[in-house]
Design an enzyme around this catalytic site. Structure first.
Site, mmCIF file in Angstrom:
data_model
loop_
_atom_site.group_PDB
_atom_site.id
_atom_site.type_symbol
_atom_site.label_atom_id
_atom_site.label_comp_id
_atom_site.label_asym_id
_atom_site.label_seq_id
_atom_site.Cartn_x
_atom_site.Cartn_y
_atom_site.Cartn_z
ATOM 1 N N LYS A 42 0.847 -1.199 0.000
ATOM 2 C CA LYS A 42 0.000 0.000 0.000
ATOM 3 C C LYS A 42 0.878 1.244 0.000
ATOM 4 O O LYS A 42 1.764 1.402 0.840
ATOM 5 C CB LYS A 42 -0.887 0.027 1.245
ATOM 6 C CG LYS A 42 -2.088 -0.879 1.116
ATOM 7 C CD LYS A 42 -2.841 -0.936 2.419
ATOM 8 C CE LYS A 42 -3.982 0.040 2.457
ATOM 9 N NZ LYS A 42 -4.746 -0.086 3.717
HETATM 10 C C1 E4P Z 1 -8.018 0.009 4.206
HETATM 11 O O1 E4P Z 1 -7.324 -0.259 3.252
HETATM 12 C C2 E4P Z 1 -7.994 1.311 4.885
HETATM 13 O O2 E4P Z 1 -6.737 1.571 5.402
HETATM 14 C C3 E4P Z 1 -9.068 1.359 5.936
HETATM 15 O O3 E4P Z 1 -10.282 0.885 5.378
HETATM 16 C C4 E4P Z 1 -9.253 2.730 6.567
HETATM 17 O O4 E4P Z 1 -10.363 2.697 7.401
HETATM 18 P P1 E4P Z 1 -10.702 3.859 8.458
HETATM 19 O O5 E4P Z 1 -11.020 5.100 7.693
HETATM 20 O O6 E4P Z 1 -11.878 3.328 9.203
HETATM 21 O O7 E4P Z 1 -9.484 4.026 9.315
#
Ligand code: E4P
Length: 222
Positions: A87
């Site tokens: 990521k």
């Molecule tokens: C997933 O890839 C993201 O990092 C995650 O869904 C972020 O979620 P949040 O906005 O609830 O922290």
């Protein structure tokens, strides 16, 4: 459409796998920190345990903010396991890093995406997934799911192969809507996955079936 579990917690992954419900996992530094993971070595140990539970893409996020640091970390993380997807955030440094690492064949999940234009740049840089953050947009009074729908529409119109991964999911309606607008993947917390299984009419129906069955069994008893 595929479902990924949004967690770094092994027990939660076990529960979701037992439901037969998930095709992969996404993690981020905040989710890792919740499990007391604070360095790449312990992040690696956790990810390798996850790969034993699920044979699908596991997203692991870089923790550097500059291009060079992100590229170095991405190269290291990508070697942990063939199912790892790295990521990279939607920043100028991040797009440079994406371009450099996708050229090496490393799979990228473009994270922290909040606009169609950021998604277009991620696709141009070769990202396999782009992750629009629905809940965080909603928190700002914006329409997060509209951004997902717009990215899906633009990608379809232009034959872009990058998959749209709806992230930052807060409730079951987000999942339904993401499916309807054509998201390729939804990553969701275990709580929302369990909520997807639940319906009050199912509970009422179950109670009635059990009661009727037991009363018939009582009548037939000698
Ligand atoms: C997933 O890839 C993201 O990092 C995650 O869904 C972020 O979620 P949040 O906005 O609830 O922290």
């Amino acid at each position: 459409m595929k479902l990924f579990l949004d967690t770094a917690n092994i027990q939660e992954i076990r529960e979701a796998v037992a439901l037969g419900a998930i095709n992969g996992v996404t993690t981020n530094p905040s989710l890792a920190a919740k499990e007391n993971i604070g360095d790449l070595e312990s992040y690696k140990t956790a990810i390798l345990s996850i790969t034993k539970l699920i044979n699908g893409p596991i997203s692991v996020e870089v923790t550097a903010a500059d291009t060079m640091g992100m590229v170095q970390q991405a190269e290291e993380i990508a070697n942990w396991h063939p199912n790892v997807v790295v990521k990279i955030p939607s920043t100028v440094d991040g797009f440079r890093a994406m371009a450099a690492i996708t050229r090496q064949g490393i799979a990228v999940n473009q994270t922290l995406c909040f606009s169609v234009n950021q998604a277009i740049l991620g696709a141009q840089a070769g990202a396999r997934y782009v992750s629009p953050f629905v809940g965080r947009l909603d928190d700002e009074g914006l329409d997060g799911m509209q951004v997902v729908a717009d990215i899906v529409e633009v990608f379809h119109k232009h034959g872009i192969k990058t998959q749209v991964l709806a992230a930052s999911i807060r409730h079951p309606l987000h999942v339904t809507t993401a499916a309807k607008v054509g998201a390729d993947v939804v990553t969701l917390p275990l709580k929302v996955l369990i909520q997807m299984a639940q319906h009050s009419l199912t509970d009422v129906g179950m109670a009635r079936f059990m009661k009727d069955w037991q009363s018939a069994a009582g009548r037939n008893r000698p």
